[in-house]
Motif scaffolding. Structure first.
Motif, mmCIF file in Angstrom:
data_model
loop_
_atom_site.group_PDB
_atom_site.id
_atom_site.type_symbol
_atom_site.label_atom_id
_atom_site.label_comp_id
_atom_site.label_asym_id
_atom_site.label_seq_id
_atom_site.Cartn_x
_atom_site.Cartn_y
_atom_site.Cartn_z
ATOM 1 N N ILE A 179 61.877 74.038 48.595
ATOM 2 C CA ILE A 179 62.358 74.674 49.825
ATOM 3 C C ILE A 179 63.134 75.944 49.503
ATOM 4 O O ILE A 179 63.048 76.935 50.236
ATOM 5 C CB ILE A 179 63.206 73.685 50.645
ATOM 6 C CG1 ILE A 179 62.302 72.576 51.204
ATOM 7 C CG2 ILE A 179 63.953 74.392 51.779
ATOM 8 C CD1 ILE A 179 63.039 71.414 51.819
ATOM 9 N N GLU A 212 61.179 79.202 49.772
ATOM 10 C CA GLU A 212 60.533 79.569 51.031
ATOM 11 C C GLU A 212 61.283 80.723 51.699
ATOM 12 O O GLU A 212 62.417 80.548 52.146
ATOM 13 C CB GLU A 212 60.511 78.372 51.986
ATOM 14 C CG GLU A 212 59.742 77.182 51.482
ATOM 15 C CD GLU A 212 59.878 75.967 52.371
ATOM 16 O OE1 GLU A 212 59.284 74.938 52.022
ATOM 17 O OE2 GLU A 212 60.569 76.026 53.414
ATOM 18 N N THR A 238 62.602 80.130 55.393
ATOM 19 C CA THR A 238 63.568 79.060 55.624
ATOM 20 C C THR A 238 64.952 79.649 55.384
ATOM 21 O O THR A 238 65.336 79.911 54.251
ATOM 22 C CB THR A 238 63.306 77.863 54.699
ATOM 23 O OG1 THR A 238 61.980 77.384 54.945
ATOM 24 C CG2 THR A 238 64.298 76.740 54.949
ATOM 25 N N TYR A 272 68.721 75.170 55.261
ATOM 26 C CA TYR A 272 68.200 73.801 55.176
ATOM 27 C C TYR A 272 69.339 73.000 54.560
ATOM 28 O O TYR A 272 69.523 72.990 53.345
ATOM 29 C CB TYR A 272 66.956 73.755 54.296
ATOM 30 C CG TYR A 272 66.159 72.478 54.415
ATOM 31 C CD1 TYR A 272 65.048 72.402 55.234
ATOM 32 C CD2 TYR A 272 66.521 71.343 53.681
ATOM 33 C CE1 TYR A 272 64.303 71.243 55.339
ATOM 34 C CE2 TYR A 272 65.788 70.183 53.781
ATOM 35 C CZ TYR A 272 64.677 70.137 54.600
ATOM 36 O OH TYR A 272 63.937 68.975 54.701
ATOM 37 N N GLU A 323 68.034 72.595 60.032
ATOM 38 C CA GLU A 323 67.024 73.492 59.494
ATOM 39 C C GLU A 323 66.904 74.707 60.398
ATOM 40 O O GLU A 323 66.768 74.567 61.609
ATOM 41 C CB GLU A 323 65.673 72.785 59.409
ATOM 42 C CG GLU A 323 65.732 71.500 58.591
ATOM 43 C CD GLU A 323 64.434 70.718 58.613
ATOM 44 O OE1 GLU A 323 63.341 71.340 58.698
ATOM 45 O OE2 GLU A 323 64.487 69.484 58.548
ATOM 46 N N TYR A 335 64.767 78.381 60.684
ATOM 47 C CA TYR A 335 63.633 79.165 60.207
ATOM 48 C C TYR A 335 63.622 80.519 60.906
ATOM 49 O O TYR A 335 64.099 80.646 62.029
ATOM 50 C CB TYR A 335 62.320 78.411 60.474
ATOM 51 C CG TYR A 335 62.308 77.078 59.776
ATOM 52 C CD1 TYR A 335 61.911 76.964 58.456
ATOM 53 C CD2 TYR A 335 62.760 75.933 60.433
ATOM 54 C CE1 TYR A 335 61.945 75.743 57.798
ATOM 55 C CE2 TYR A 335 62.797 74.708 59.787
ATOM 56 C CZ TYR A 335 62.393 74.614 58.471
ATOM 57 O OH TYR A 335 62.443 73.410 57.826
ATOM 58 N N PHE A 361 58.472 77.904 60.148
ATOM 59 C CA PHE A 361 58.560 76.438 60.186
ATOM 60 C C PHE A 361 57.199 75.829 59.843
ATOM 61 O O PHE A 361 57.120 74.882 59.047
ATOM 62 C CB PHE A 361 59.025 75.966 61.567
ATOM 63 C CG PHE A 361 58.866 74.491 61.772
ATOM 64 C CD1 PHE A 361 59.688 73.584 61.118
ATOM 65 C CD2 PHE A 361 57.883 73.997 62.618
ATOM 66 C CE1 PHE A 361 59.540 72.217 61.299
ATOM 67 C CE2 PHE A 361 57.727 72.629 62.815
ATOM 68 C CZ PHE A 361 58.558 71.740 62.148
ATOM 69 N N HIS A 375 56.569 76.074 56.226
ATOM 70 C CA HIS A 375 57.373 75.047 55.541
ATOM 71 C C HIS A 375 56.673 73.693 55.593
ATOM 72 O O HIS A 375 56.548 73.007 54.582
ATOM 73 C CB HIS A 375 58.754 74.973 56.193
ATOM 74 C CG HIS A 375 59.503 73.727 55.881
ATOM 75 N ND1 HIS A 375 60.133 73.514 54.674
ATOM 76 C CD2 HIS A 375 59.716 72.599 56.627
ATOM 77 C CE1 HIS A 375 60.705 72.318 54.682
ATOM 78 N NE2 HIS A 375 60.461 71.747 55.856
#
Length: 108
Positions: free
Chosen positions: A34, A37, A40, A43, A59, A61, A67, A70
């Motif tokens: 994660i 990403e 993102t 998180y 979370e 985004y 999203f 992800h």
């Protein structure tokens, strides 16, 4: 209107202390992917005060496409498949941003 991001809160209730420890290890492993990403923005995993068998994820985004990207990642798919053995309940709340301060998406 500027795209205001896409967020969710997920509340997991874990079966017992051993399940909580194994779930936390799964989360730590998943976070390695994660963290790479770009869409993102946040998180974060929380444990509510006085609720040792609950984890709450926040979370954030850049947008719905981030999203969905992800959700399509192998590390996310593995997490979604493996988590069930540790849980008694999952509650998901999707959020639309109204106002506030938040991190910005990285420039492409």
């Amino acid at each position: 209107m500027q795209n205001s991001g896409y967020a969710l809160v997920v509340r997991f209730t874990l079966r017992n202390t051993e399940a909580a420890e194994r779930f936390d290890a799964l989360v730590e492993h998943t976070l390695q992917g994660i963290n790479t990403e770009p869409g993102t923005l946040a998180y974060v995993v929380h444990q509510p005060v006085d609720e040792p068998l609950v984890r709450v994820f926040y979370e954030l985004y850049a947008d719905r496409a981030a999203f969905e990207a992800h959700e399509a990642q192998p590390h996310t798919k593995a997490f979604l498949n493996e988590r069930e053995q540790f849980l008694t309940t999952v509650e998901v709340t999707f959020l639309n941003e109204v106002a506030g301060k938040r991190p910005r998406a990285e420039a492409a």
